[in-house]
Design a protein around this motif. Structure first.
Motif, PDB file in Angstrom:
ATOM      1  N   ALA A   1      57.629   2.111 152.182  1.00 33.66           N
ATOM      2  CA  ALA A   1      56.302   2.543 151.264  1.00 33.66           C
ATOM      3  C   ALA A   1      55.411   1.650 151.432  1.00 33.66           C
ATOM      4  CB  ALA A   1      57.038   2.461 149.941  1.00 33.66           C
ATOM      5  N   TYR A   2      55.364   0.699 152.355  1.00 37.42           N
ATOM      6  CA  TYR A   2      54.436  -0.161 152.923  1.00 37.42           C
ATOM      7  C   TYR A   2      54.080  -0.220 154.251  1.00 37.42           C
ATOM      8  CZ  TYR A   2      55.519  -2.076 148.207  1.00 37.42           C
ATOM      9  OH  TYR A   2      55.593  -2.373 146.857  1.00 37.42           O
ATOM     10  N   GLY A   3      52.745  -0.569 154.532  1.00 40.79           N
ATOM     11  CA  GLY A   3      52.134  -0.455 155.942  1.00 40.79           C
ATOM     12  C   GLY A   3      50.949  -1.451 156.065  1.00 40.79           C
ATOM     13  N   PRO A   4      50.607  -1.689 157.321  1.00 41.74           N
ATOM     14  CA  PRO A   4      49.500  -2.686 157.420  1.00 41.74           C
ATOM     15  C   PRO A   4      48.136  -1.921 157.114  1.00 41.74           C
ATOM     16  CG  PRO A   4      50.087  -1.508 159.586  1.00 41.74           C
ATOM     17  CD  PRO A   4      51.027  -1.049 158.663  1.00 41.74           C
ATOM     18  N   SER A   5      47.100  -2.572 156.519  1.00 39.14           N
ATOM     19  CA  SER A   5      45.953  -2.079 156.265  1.00 39.14           C
ATOM     20  C   SER A   5      44.621  -2.565 156.732  1.00 39.14           C
ATOM     21  CB  SER A   5      45.972  -2.097 154.877  1.00 39.14           C
ATOM     22  OG  SER A   5      46.104  -3.466 154.157  1.00 39.14           O
ATOM     23  N   ARG A   6      44.508  -3.924 156.284  1.00 40.66           N
ATOM     24  CA  ARG A   6      43.499  -4.787 156.612  1.00 40.66           C
ATOM     25  C   ARG A   6      43.710  -5.689 157.888  1.00 40.66           C
ATOM     26  NH1 ARG A   6      42.578  -7.154 150.795  1.00 40.66           N
ATOM     27  NH2 ARG A   6      42.669  -5.283 149.654  1.00 40.66           N
ATOM     28  N   HIS A   7      42.497  -6.307 158.441  1.00 42.50           N
ATOM     29  CA  HIS A   7      42.594  -7.216 159.549  1.00 42.50           C
ATOM     30  C   HIS A   7      43.242  -6.661 160.801  1.00 42.50           C
ATOM     31  CE1 HIS A   7      41.470 -10.093 156.525  1.00 42.50           C
ATOM     32  NE2 HIS A   7      42.481  -9.994 155.913  1.00 42.50           N
ATOM     33  N   LEU A   8      43.227  -5.257 161.155  1.00 39.04           N
ATOM     34  CA  LEU A   8      43.892  -4.894 162.534  1.00 39.04           C
ATOM     35  C   LEU A   8      42.886  -5.331 163.316  1.00 39.04           C
ATOM     36  CD1 LEU A   8      44.837  -1.294 161.180  1.00 39.04           C
ATOM     37  CD2 LEU A   8      46.172  -3.591 161.343  1.00 39.04           C
ATOM     38  N   ASP A   9      41.587  -5.616 163.253  1.00 32.09           N
ATOM     39  CA  ASP A   9      40.731  -5.914 164.634  1.00 32.09           C
ATOM     40  C   ASP A   9      41.175  -7.235 164.783  1.00 32.09           C
ATOM     41  OD1 ASP A   9      39.576  -3.488 164.640  1.00 32.09           O
ATOM     42  OD2 ASP A   9      37.872  -3.952 163.559  1.00 32.09           O
ATOM     43  N   SER A  10      41.204  -8.230 163.722  1.00 34.03           N
ATOM     44  CA  SER A  10      41.696  -9.361 164.293  1.00 34.03           C
ATOM     45  C   SER A  10      43.078  -9.598 164.968  1.00 34.03           C
ATOM     46  CB  SER A  10      41.732 -10.327 162.901  1.00 34.03           C
ATOM     47  OG  SER A  10      42.140 -11.736 162.980  1.00 34.03           O
ATOM     48  N   LEU A  11      43.954  -8.802 164.463  1.00 32.70           N
ATOM     49  CA  LEU A  11      45.295  -9.017 165.250  1.00 32.70           C
ATOM     50  C   LEU A  11      45.086  -8.545 166.778  1.00 32.70           C
ATOM     51  CD1 LEU A  11      47.794  -6.986 162.723  1.00 32.70           C
ATOM     52  CD2 LEU A  11      47.337  -9.363 163.241  1.00 32.70           C
ATOM     53  N   ARG A  12      44.277  -7.553 166.754  1.00 32.27           N
ATOM     54  CA  ARG A  12      43.975  -6.844 168.285  1.00 32.27           C
ATOM     55  C   ARG A  12      43.396  -8.036 169.202  1.00 32.27           C
ATOM     56  NH1 ARG A  12      41.321  -2.732 166.824  1.00 32.27           N
ATOM     57  NH2 ARG A  12      43.353  -1.348 166.697  1.00 32.27           N
ATOM     58  N   ALA A  13      42.253  -8.588 168.332  1.00 31.90           N
ATOM     59  CA  ALA A  13      41.462  -9.548 169.286  1.00 31.90           C
ATOM     60  C   ALA A  13      42.313 -10.823 169.373  1.00 31.90           C
ATOM     61  CB  ALA A  13      40.368 -10.107 168.252  1.00 31.90           C
ATOM     62  N   HIS A  14      43.287 -11.210 168.913  1.00 34.39           N
ATOM     63  CA  HIS A  14      44.166 -12.306 169.058  1.00 34.39           C
ATOM     64  C   HIS A  14      45.322 -12.078 170.246  1.00 34.39           C
ATOM     65  CE1 HIS A  14      41.898 -14.348 166.102  1.00 34.39           C
ATOM     66  NE2 HIS A  14      42.159 -15.319 166.685  1.00 34.39           N
ATOM     67  N   GLY A  15      45.555 -10.458 170.692  1.00 34.50           N
ATOM     68  CA  GLY A  15      46.524 -10.472 171.471  1.00 34.50           C
ATOM     69  C   GLY A  15      47.462  -9.315 171.254  1.00 34.50           C
ATOM     70  N   LEU A  16      47.608  -8.968 170.112  1.00 34.09           N
ATOM     71  CA  LEU A  16      48.564  -8.109 169.574  1.00 34.09           C
ATOM     72  C   LEU A  16      48.134  -6.565 169.939  1.00 34.09           C
ATOM     73  CD1 LEU A  16      51.237  -8.201 168.084  1.00 34.09           C
ATOM     74  CD2 LEU A  16      50.205  -7.362 166.084  1.00 34.09           C
ATOM     75  N   ARG A  17      49.097  -5.925 170.777  1.00 35.88           N
ATOM     76  CA  ARG A  17      48.505  -4.675 171.158  1.00 35.88           C
ATOM     77  C   ARG A  17      49.270  -3.634 170.057  1.00 35.88           C
ATOM     78  NH1 ARG A  17      49.246  -1.636 177.092  1.00 35.88           N
ATOM     79  NH2 ARG A  17      48.014   0.262 176.554  1.00 35.88           N
ATOM     80  N   LEU A  18      48.172  -2.663 169.584  1.00 37.74           N
ATOM     81  CA  LEU A  18      48.804  -1.767 168.378  1.00 37.74           C
ATOM     82  C   LEU A  18      48.817  -0.454 169.332  1.00 37.74           C
ATOM     83  CD1 LEU A  18      45.896  -2.523 165.829  1.00 37.74           C
ATOM     84  CD2 LEU A  18      47.784  -3.868 166.282  1.00 37.74           C
ATOM     85  N   SER A  19      50.060  -0.142 169.651  1.00 35.24           N
ATOM     86  CA  SER A  19      50.174   0.783 170.684  1.00 35.24           C
ATOM     87  C   SER A  19      50.971   2.210 170.225  1.00 35.24           C
ATOM     88  CB  SER A  19      51.400   0.009 171.866  1.00 35.24           C
ATOM     89  OG  SER A  19      52.231  -0.281 171.151  1.00 35.24           O
ATOM     90  N   GLY A  20      51.088   2.590 169.004  1.00 37.58           N
ATOM     91  CA  GLY A  20      51.591   3.645 168.538  1.00 37.58           C
ATOM     92  C   GLY A  20      50.908   4.041 167.086  1.00 37.58           C
ATOM     93  N   HIS A  21      50.755   5.067 166.796  1.00 36.85           N
ATOM     94  CA  HIS A  21      49.963   5.629 165.721  1.00 36.85           C
ATOM     95  C   HIS A  21      50.425   6.910 165.194  1.00 36.85           C
ATOM     96  CE1 HIS A  21      47.239   2.581 167.689  1.00 36.85           C
ATOM     97  NE2 HIS A  21      46.681   2.586 166.651  1.00 36.85           N
ATOM     98  N   ASP A  22      50.338   7.149 164.028  1.00 31.61           N
ATOM     99  CA  ASP A  22      50.610   8.274 163.473  1.00 31.61           C
ATOM    100  C   ASP A  22      49.271   9.371 163.469  1.00 31.61           C
ATOM    101  OD1 ASP A  22      48.941   7.829 161.403  1.00 31.61           O
ATOM    102  OD2 ASP A  22      50.477   7.722 159.766  1.00 31.61           O
ATOM    103  N   GLU A  23      49.707  10.687 163.070  1.00 35.07           N
ATOM    104  CA  GLU A  23      48.523  11.656 163.393  1.00 35.07           C
ATOM    105  C   GLU A  23      47.503  11.210 162.583  1.00 35.07           C
ATOM    106  OE1 GLU A  23      51.091  15.594 163.969  1.00 35.07           O
ATOM    107  OE2 GLU A  23      51.511  14.788 162.196  1.00 35.07           O
TER     108      GLU A  23
END
Length: 244
Positions: free
Chosen positions: A168-190
Protein backbone atom coordinates in the motif's frame (compact mmCIF):
# COMPACT_ATOMS: atom_id res chain seq x y z
CA UNK A 1 37.14 -27.39 -5.59
CA UNK A 2 34.01 -29.41 -6.27
CA UNK A 3 31.11 -28.10 -8.29
CA UNK A 4 28.84 -28.42 -5.25
CA UNK A 5 31.10 -26.20 -3.14
CA UNK A 6 31.39 -23.66 -5.95
CA UNK A 7 27.60 -23.35 -6.11
CA UNK A 8 26.90 -22.90 -2.42
CA UNK A 9 26.43 -19.53 -0.73
CA UNK A 10 25.45 -18.04 2.62
CA UNK A 11 22.47 -15.68 2.45
CA UNK A 12 21.06 -13.26 5.04
CA UNK A 13 17.25 -13.06 5.04
CA UNK A 14 16.52 -9.73 6.71
CA UNK A 15 13.06 -9.21 8.14
CA UNK A 16 10.76 -10.07 11.00
CA UNK A 17 9.86 -13.65 10.16
CA UNK A 18 6.18 -14.46 10.52
CA UNK A 19 3.92 -17.36 9.50
CA UNK A 20 1.33 -14.72 8.60
CA UNK A 21 3.47 -13.24 5.80
CA UNK A 22 2.93 -15.38 2.72
CA UNK A 23 6.29 -14.50 1.17
CA UNK A 24 8.05 -15.73 4.30
CA UNK A 25 6.31 -19.09 4.11
CA UNK A 26 7.42 -19.38 0.47
CA UNK A 27 11.12 -19.05 1.27
CA UNK A 28 11.75 -22.71 2.26
CA UNK A 29 10.01 -23.85 -0.95
CA UNK A 30 12.11 -21.48 -3.02
CA UNK A 31 15.35 -22.61 -1.39
CA UNK A 32 14.47 -26.26 -2.03
CA UNK A 33 13.58 -25.52 -5.64
CA UNK A 34 16.82 -23.59 -6.23
CA UNK A 35 18.81 -26.53 -4.94
CA UNK A 36 16.86 -29.18 -6.84
CA UNK A 37 16.26 -27.38 -10.14
CA UNK A 38 19.24 -25.06 -10.45
CA UNK A 39 21.86 -26.67 -8.17
CA UNK A 40 22.14 -23.36 -6.35
CA UNK A 41 22.44 -24.20 -2.67
CA UNK A 42 21.70 -21.26 -0.35
CA UNK A 43 22.55 -21.59 3.33
CA UNK A 44 19.99 -19.08 4.58
CA UNK A 45 19.84 -17.35 7.97
CA UNK A 46 16.97 -15.16 9.14
CA UNK A 47 18.14 -11.92 10.75
CA UNK A 48 15.42 -9.99 12.63
CA UNK A 49 15.33 -6.28 11.91
CA UNK A 50 16.49 -5.40 15.44
CA UNK A 51 19.61 -7.56 14.98
CA UNK A 52 20.36 -6.33 11.47
CA UNK A 53 21.70 -3.03 12.78
CA UNK A 54 24.42 -4.68 14.86
CA UNK A 55 27.88 -4.07 13.43
CA UNK A 56 28.91 -6.87 11.07
CA UNK A 57 25.39 -8.36 11.14
CA UNK A 58 25.42 -9.08 7.39
CA UNK A 59 29.14 -8.92 6.69
CA UNK A 60 30.46 -12.30 5.67
CA UNK A 61 27.26 -13.21 3.82
CA UNK A 62 27.23 -13.77 0.08
CA UNK A 63 23.88 -12.03 -0.39
CA UNK A 64 21.39 -9.94 1.55
CA UNK A 65 17.68 -10.31 0.84
CA UNK A 66 15.38 -7.83 2.60
CA UNK A 67 11.98 -9.49 2.53
CA UNK A 68 8.45 -8.09 2.80
CA UNK A 69 6.72 -7.65 6.13
CA UNK A 70 6.91 -3.93 6.86
CA UNK A 71 6.58 -2.03 9.06
CA UNK A 72 9.71 -3.70 10.37
CA UNK A 73 10.30 -3.63 14.09
CA UNK A 74 13.53 -1.69 13.43
CA UNK A 75 13.73 0.62 10.43
CA UNK A 76 17.30 1.49 11.43
CA UNK A 77 18.35 -2.15 11.42
CA UNK A 78 17.00 -2.77 7.93
CA UNK A 79 18.62 0.40 6.60
CA UNK A 80 21.96 -0.60 8.13
CA UNK A 81 21.85 -4.00 6.41
CA UNK A 82 21.03 -2.41 3.06
CA UNK A 83 23.83 0.12 3.44
CA UNK A 84 26.36 -2.60 4.19
CA UNK A 85 25.30 -4.58 1.11
CA UNK A 86 25.41 -1.47 -1.09
CA UNK A 87 28.76 -0.15 0.12
CA UNK A 88 30.55 -3.48 0.32
CA UNK A 89 29.39 -4.99 -2.96
CA UNK A 90 27.35 -7.81 -1.40
CA UNK A 91 24.61 -9.01 -3.79
CA UNK A 92 21.32 -7.48 -2.67
CA UNK A 93 17.65 -8.03 -3.33
CA UNK A 94 14.85 -6.00 -1.75
CA UNK A 95 11.22 -6.97 -2.31
CA UNK A 96 8.14 -4.94 -1.36
CA UNK A 97 9.19 -3.40 1.99
CA UNK A 98 12.79 -4.17 1.04
CA UNK A 99 12.34 -2.09 -2.13
CA UNK A 100 10.91 0.81 -0.15
CA UNK A 101 13.75 0.75 2.36
CA UNK A 102 16.41 0.42 -0.34
CA UNK A 103 15.15 3.72 -1.76
CA UNK A 104 15.07 5.26 1.71
CA UNK A 105 18.65 4.19 2.46
CA UNK A 106 19.92 5.53 -0.86
CA UNK A 107 18.09 8.83 -0.49
CA UNK A 108 19.45 9.47 2.99
CA UNK A 109 23.01 8.20 2.65
CA UNK A 110 23.82 8.88 -1.00
CA UNK A 111 21.56 11.78 -1.97
CA UNK A 112 21.89 13.56 1.38
CA UNK A 113 18.11 13.72 1.86
CA UNK A 114 18.45 12.98 5.54
CA UNK A 115 14.92 14.04 6.49
CA UNK A 116 12.94 11.91 4.03
CA UNK A 117 10.67 9.35 5.63
CA UNK A 118 8.47 6.33 5.05
CA UNK A 119 4.86 7.26 5.77
CA UNK A 120 4.12 3.85 7.26
CA UNK A 121 6.96 4.23 9.77
CA UNK A 122 6.72 7.96 10.47
CA UNK A 123 3.26 9.29 9.54
CA UNK A 124 3.93 12.72 11.06
CA UNK A 125 7.05 13.45 8.99
CA UNK A 126 7.18 16.47 6.70
CA UNK A 127 8.82 14.88 3.67
CA UNK A 128 7.71 11.45 2.47
CA UNK A 129 9.88 9.54 0.04
CA UNK A 130 7.58 6.52 0.47
CA UNK A 131 3.92 7.54 0.60
CA UNK A 132 0.53 5.81 0.57
CA UNK A 133 -0.36 4.69 -2.95
CA UNK A 134 -3.33 6.37 -4.59
CA UNK A 135 -4.69 2.87 -5.19
CA UNK A 136 -3.52 0.12 -2.84
CA UNK A 137 -1.73 -2.75 -4.56
CA UNK A 138 -2.66 -5.26 -1.87
CA UNK A 139 -3.66 -8.41 -3.73
CA UNK A 140 -3.12 -6.68 -7.08
CA UNK A 141 -1.46 -8.05 -10.22
CA UNK A 142 -0.12 -5.67 -12.84
CA UNK A 143 2.06 -5.16 -15.87
CA UNK A 144 5.62 -3.88 -15.39
CA UNK A 145 7.53 -2.43 -18.34
CA UNK A 146 11.30 -2.84 -18.06
CA UNK A 147 14.00 -0.66 -19.60
CA UNK A 148 16.00 -2.34 -22.35
CA UNK A 149 19.62 -3.00 -21.41
CA UNK A 150 18.90 -2.95 -17.68
CA UNK A 151 19.88 -5.60 -15.16
CA UNK A 152 16.18 -6.27 -14.61
CA UNK A 153 15.64 -6.88 -18.32
CA UNK A 154 18.60 -9.26 -18.52
CA UNK A 155 17.36 -11.16 -15.45
CA UNK A 156 13.70 -11.42 -16.46
CA UNK A 157 14.46 -11.88 -20.15
CA UNK A 158 11.70 -9.58 -21.32
CA UNK A 159 10.74 -5.92 -21.45
CA UNK A 160 7.28 -6.69 -20.09
CA UNK A 161 6.16 -8.84 -17.18
CA UNK A 162 3.05 -9.34 -15.05
CA UNK A 163 3.75 -9.39 -11.33
CA UNK A 164 1.92 -9.74 -8.02
CA UNK A 165 1.90 -7.13 -5.25
CA UNK A 166 0.87 -6.94 -1.62
CA UNK A 167 1.62 -3.33 -0.89
CA UNK A 168 0.00 0.00 0.00
CA UNK A 169 3.08 2.28 -0.13
CA UNK A 170 5.44 3.38 -2.89
CA UNK A 171 7.95 6.04 -3.92
CA UNK A 172 6.63 9.50 -4.60
CA UNK A 173 9.03 12.47 -4.32
CA UNK A 174 12.75 12.96 -5.04
CA UNK A 175 12.92 10.44 -7.88
CA UNK A 176 15.01 12.87 -9.96
CA UNK A 177 17.54 13.09 -7.13
CA UNK A 178 17.73 9.30 -6.82
CA UNK A 179 18.35 9.06 -10.56
CA UNK A 180 20.90 11.90 -10.56
CA UNK A 181 22.94 10.13 -7.87
CA UNK A 182 23.15 6.89 -9.84
CA UNK A 183 20.11 4.77 -9.02
CA UNK A 184 18.49 3.38 -12.15
CA UNK A 185 14.69 3.35 -12.14
CA UNK A 186 14.39 0.44 -14.51
CA UNK A 187 10.81 -0.79 -14.20
CA UNK A 188 7.50 1.08 -14.26
CA UNK A 189 3.84 0.18 -14.12
CA UNK A 190 1.30 1.18 -16.76
CA UNK A 191 0.84 4.57 -15.09
CA UNK A 192 4.58 5.28 -15.11
CA UNK A 193 5.15 4.64 -11.40
CA UNK A 194 8.50 3.13 -10.38
CA UNK A 195 8.34 -0.57 -9.60
CA UNK A 196 11.97 -1.75 -10.06
CA UNK A 197 15.27 -0.06 -9.21
CA UNK A 198 18.87 -1.16 -9.59
CA UNK A 199 22.36 0.18 -8.98
CA UNK A 200 24.72 0.10 -11.96
CA UNK A 201 28.32 -0.70 -11.04
CA UNK A 202 27.30 -2.89 -8.11
CA UNK A 203 27.82 -6.67 -8.53
CA UNK A 204 24.08 -7.21 -8.05
CA UNK A 205 21.69 -4.68 -6.53
CA UNK A 206 18.04 -5.03 -7.47
CA UNK A 207 14.78 -4.13 -5.73
CA UNK A 208 11.15 -4.54 -6.73
CA UNK A 209 7.91 -3.27 -5.22
CA UNK A 210 6.22 -6.46 -6.41
CA UNK A 211 6.85 -9.75 -4.65
CA UNK A 212 8.65 -12.37 -6.78
CA UNK A 213 8.16 -14.75 -3.85
CA UNK A 214 4.50 -15.03 -4.90
CA UNK A 215 5.31 -16.23 -8.42
CA UNK A 216 3.55 -19.49 -9.25
CA UNK A 217 3.30 -22.09 -6.51
CA UNK A 218 6.89 -21.75 -5.30
CA UNK A 219 8.17 -24.79 -7.17
CA UNK A 220 9.76 -22.70 -9.93
CA UNK A 221 11.55 -19.66 -8.47
CA UNK A 222 11.00 -16.32 -10.16
CA UNK A 223 13.92 -15.27 -12.41
CA UNK A 224 14.80 -12.48 -9.95
CA UNK A 225 15.16 -15.01 -7.12
CA UNK A 226 17.30 -17.28 -9.32
CA UNK A 227 19.44 -14.31 -10.29
CA UNK A 228 20.08 -13.42 -6.66
CA UNK A 229 21.07 -17.04 -5.99
CA UNK A 230 23.49 -17.04 -8.93
CA UNK A 231 25.00 -13.74 -7.78
CA UNK A 232 25.40 -15.18 -4.27
CA UNK A 233 27.24 -18.31 -5.41
CA UNK A 234 29.46 -16.21 -7.68
CA UNK A 235 30.27 -13.97 -4.71
CA UNK A 236 31.11 -17.03 -2.62
CA UNK A 237 33.33 -18.43 -5.36
CA UNK A 238 35.21 -15.13 -5.67
CA UNK A 239 35.87 -15.12 -1.94
CA UNK A 240 37.26 -18.64 -2.12
CA UNK A 241 39.63 -17.65 -4.92
CA UNK A 242 41.02 -14.68 -3.01
CA UNK A 243 44.44 -15.27 -1.36
CA UNK A 244 44.39 -15.59 2.40
Amino acid sequence: MTETAARTAKVALVGDRSPNVVSHTRVPLLLDALAARDRLVLDAYWIPSEDAGVEDAVRGFDAVWVLPGSPYRSEAGVLAAIRTAREEGIPFLGTCGGFQHALLEFARNVCGLTRVAHAENDPDADDFLIAPLACSLVGHEGVVTIEPGSLAQSVIGSERTVERYFCAYGPSRHLDSLRAHGLRLSGHDEDGHVRIVELPGHPFFLASLFQPELYGDGSRPHPIVRALARAAVEHAARKQRQPM
